[in-house]
Scaffold this active site. Sequence first.
Site, PDB file in Angstrom:
ATOM      1  N   CYS A  94      -1.033  13.974  93.829  1.00  0.00           N
ATOM      2  CA  CYS A  94      -1.524  14.861  94.900  1.00  0.00           C
ATOM      3  C   CYS A  94      -0.447  15.228  95.927  1.00  0.00           C
ATOM      4  O   CYS A  94      -0.498  16.301  96.524  1.00  0.00           O
ATOM      5  CB  CYS A  94      -2.735  14.228  95.578  1.00  0.00           C
ATOM      6  SG  CYS A  94      -2.526  12.480  95.959  1.00  0.00           S
ATOM      7  N   HIS A 153      -2.550  16.270 102.652  1.00  0.00           N
ATOM      8  CA  HIS A 153      -1.282  15.544 102.726  1.00  0.00           C
ATOM      9  C   HIS A 153      -0.241  16.432 103.407  1.00  0.00           C
ATOM     10  O   HIS A 153       0.031  17.547 102.961  1.00  0.00           O
ATOM     11  CB  HIS A 153      -0.787  15.171 101.322  1.00  0.00           C
ATOM     12  CG  HIS A 153      -1.616  14.135 100.624  1.00  0.00           C
ATOM     13  ND1 HIS A 153      -2.602  13.396 101.232  1.00  0.00           N
ATOM     14  CD2 HIS A 153      -1.580  13.709  99.333  1.00  0.00           C
ATOM     15  CE1 HIS A 153      -3.136  12.554 100.369  1.00  0.00           C
ATOM     16  NE2 HIS A 153      -2.543  12.734  99.203  1.00  0.00           N
TER      17      HIS A 153
END
Length: 352
Positions: free
Chosen positions: A143, A240
């Site tokens: 990710c 993120h």
Amino acid sequence: MKLRVGILGATGAVGQKFIRLLEGHPWFEVTALAASERSAGKSYRDAAHWIESTPLPASIAEMEVQLCEPGLACDLVFSGLDSSVAGPVEKAFAKAGYPVISNAKNHRMDEDVPLLIPEVNPEHLALIERQETPGFIVTNPNCATVGLTMALKPLQDAFGIEAVQVTTMQALSGAGYPGVASLDAVANVIPFIGGEEDKLETEPLRLLAPLSREDGQPVVRALDIPISAQCNRVPVLEGHLECVSVKLGSSSSIDGVQKALAAFESPDEVASLPTAPSRCLLVLEEEAAPQPRRDVDRGAGMTVSVGRVRSCPVFDVRFVVLSHNTVRGAAGGAILNAELLAARGLLAHRDV
Ligand code: NAP
């Protein structure tokens, strides 16, 4: 007729995101849900602790969760399996003839398995030719790798890259459910995520590498560029954020770098897919952007945002990248991979 989809690891955080994103999908319909023996035999409503912010779809709630064994009534499977089990389970499905579109790390670096971001390396799908099973496996990256690689791709193409330094601030949802204990996570930063730095230092080098042919066989040889990664878990729900410094192969003004980032577009065959965002990489001009709470849902979570593009006194250029870890970095990225496979005629209805 829609393609029938099974979800392996359907009860987990990524499995739930698949269910949410596939609701009303124009090409795919969820017909099978599978998880561990703890969940098998129960209705999905009873087996899963639903953590999505939209209601559990009624069509899914009463479906029975099955074991992760071939025989599921579907044309392809998405895998959101825990990596402790994903390796052999995904292989078993490929051997039984299923296309497997996986989020797990287990097969990402196999030399015959595409590690795919459709906007970055669609040509790597040719690696499927080398898989000797009746079905096949295609993976999407870690990710945190996705955002970094999407930002590096236009720089690699325009200037070449000699070195990368990246520091991540990663959302709690990246650890699945229940994930990090609340007493560790709240009002805190944890400067360690097991295995993550290694993935960030290796996966982009495979994604950015060209596909070549050796003795007629498709081959991807990872680039040799040093990437130094430091990964932190922060008390953010989704998204993120990564602070990146890059040493370029050939010199460029900051304006040139900004223009290269802003000009990055999906190939036509990807831009027309149902899950593709209108802009896959968006350069934000505001001085304090991107931010997870404000920007993570851009492009329904499929747009990667870049901001604070400026010169770096150690390397050449530095910037901040934000990507949605459970959409672009997991279920949404995998669905886009499946859509590219479908558009290329690599998915078909099966007699199961
Ligand atoms: P999670 O919430 O812990 O879910 C794990 C899933 O695996 C559950 O459905 C669980 O089923 C199933 N499972 C566990 N042991 C099993 C077994 N022995 N047999 C069959 N199924 C089993 O994890 P997650 O966050 O969704 O992550 C899933 C995968 O995606 C991992 O490989 C992870 O590294 C990867 N990934 C996660 C993210 C993210 O942002 N979260 C992003 C990219 C990739 P039960 O409920 O029955 O135990």
